[in-house]
Design an enzyme around this catalytic site. Structure first.
Site, PDB file in Angstrom:
ATOM      1  N   SER A  38       0.513  -1.008  -0.173  1.00 14.05           N
ATOM      2  CA  SER A  38       0.073   0.073   0.449  1.00 14.05           C
ATOM      3  C   SER A  38       0.683   0.899  -0.174  1.00 14.05           C
ATOM      4  O   SER A  38       1.937   1.506  -0.859  1.00 14.05           O
ATOM      5  CB  SER A  38      -1.240   0.306   1.125  1.00 14.05           C
ATOM      6  OG  SER A  38      -2.333   0.897   1.053  1.00 14.05           O
ATOM      7  N   ASP A 150      -6.205  -4.244  -2.036  1.00 11.09           N
ATOM      8  CA  ASP A 150      -4.763  -3.692  -1.045  1.00 11.09           C
ATOM      9  C   ASP A 150      -4.356  -4.871  -0.681  1.00 11.09           C
ATOM     10  O   ASP A 150      -4.848  -6.491  -0.395  1.00 11.09           O
ATOM     11  CB  ASP A 150      -5.662  -2.638   0.427  1.00 11.09           C
ATOM     12  CG  ASP A 150      -4.624  -2.242   0.992  1.00 11.09           C
ATOM     13  OD1 ASP A 150      -3.474  -2.682   0.684  1.00 11.09           O
ATOM     14  OD2 ASP A 150      -4.386  -1.091   1.142  1.00 11.09           O
TER      15      ASP A 150
END
Length: 250
Positions: A38, A150
């Protein structure tokens, strides 16, 4: 001695990694390989390309890096990441892992296969966007025949993929969970829930580290608070100066 650095995801909190990197630079620590999830993937890629921590911070503040995300209002997510894509291209126009001066591994979650996938070659930007794609909030990223979100869902502190590449493994984890919590609004509940859910997959990852960097002050700052960018940077930097010296990394 080869040194590896794992950078966790954590939304705006990931800006604290830049303060950590600034201190490592001042200690004269040469990073040989990086893995990120991320925001950690974003920071890691920009740093590996050759941008200084201060330059990256200025880019985040000056170009409203995270604020560039544009509403999409589709059935699969609320926000498009095209704005972030354009901004990364501005700093890494080659859009390829091969353009990085330090090898980087980017972690994303493959929705089709239900597991983490680790990218080290090919197109860089789709991998970074996929790694940063929080489910529901952002549209999933489709590339290489897969659908990705993610990487923090499965591997938020990617240390295992670096363990065999280095003698000293440093983990920078920005998701310290404070034991104090007030229900302020829906967003705060979502954020707290995500942090708790993700924390489970970092337990083993932390144990793999030779050095773990985890500023407790970050527990008081929202992962959505981009306006605190400079403060987040300083939290990471000052934590390093208080708790480590150059010799710790030798």
């Amino acid at each position: 001695m080869k040194i590896g650095l794992a950078l966790s995801g954590g939304g705006a909190r990931g800006i604290s990694h830049l303060g950590v990197l600034k201190a490592l630079d001042e200690f004269g620590v040469k990073i040989d390989c990086i893995a990120g999830t991320s925001t950690g993937a974003l920071v890691g890629a920009l740093y590996a390309y050759g941008l200084s921590p201060e330059k990256i911070l200025d880019a985040i503040i000056g170009t409203r890096f995270f604020a560039s995300l544009r509403p999409a209002w589709t059935l699969t997510g609320l926000v498009s990441m095209n704005g972030l894509k354009d901004l990364i291209l501005k700093f890494i126009p080659e859009n390829n892992f091969a353009s990085l001066k330090i090898p980087v591994t980017v972690v994303a979650t493959n929705l089709n296969q239900g597991k983490a996938e680790y990218f080290t070659t090919g197109d860089l930007i789709p991998a970074v966007l996929a790694s940063s794609c929080v489910p529901v909030l952002f549209n999933p990223i489709q590339f290489n025949g897969g659908v990705y979100v993610d990487g923090g869902i499965v591997d938020n502190l990617p240390t295992q993929c670096l363990r065999n590449q280095c003698e000293l493994l440093i983990g920078s984890h920005c998701n310290f969970i404070s034991n104090q919590f007030d229900v302020k609004n829906f967003r705060s509940v979502v954020e707290r829930s995500l942090l708790i859910a993700i924390s489970g997959n970092t337990i083993n990852s932390k144990n793999i580290c030779d050095i773990l960097i985890e500023p407790t002050e970050l527990g008081n700052i929202s992962a959505f608070d981009v306006r605190s960018a400079r403060n987040l940077f300083n939290v990471g930097y000052e934590f390093m100066l208080r708790n480590f010296v150059k010799e710790d990394f030798e």
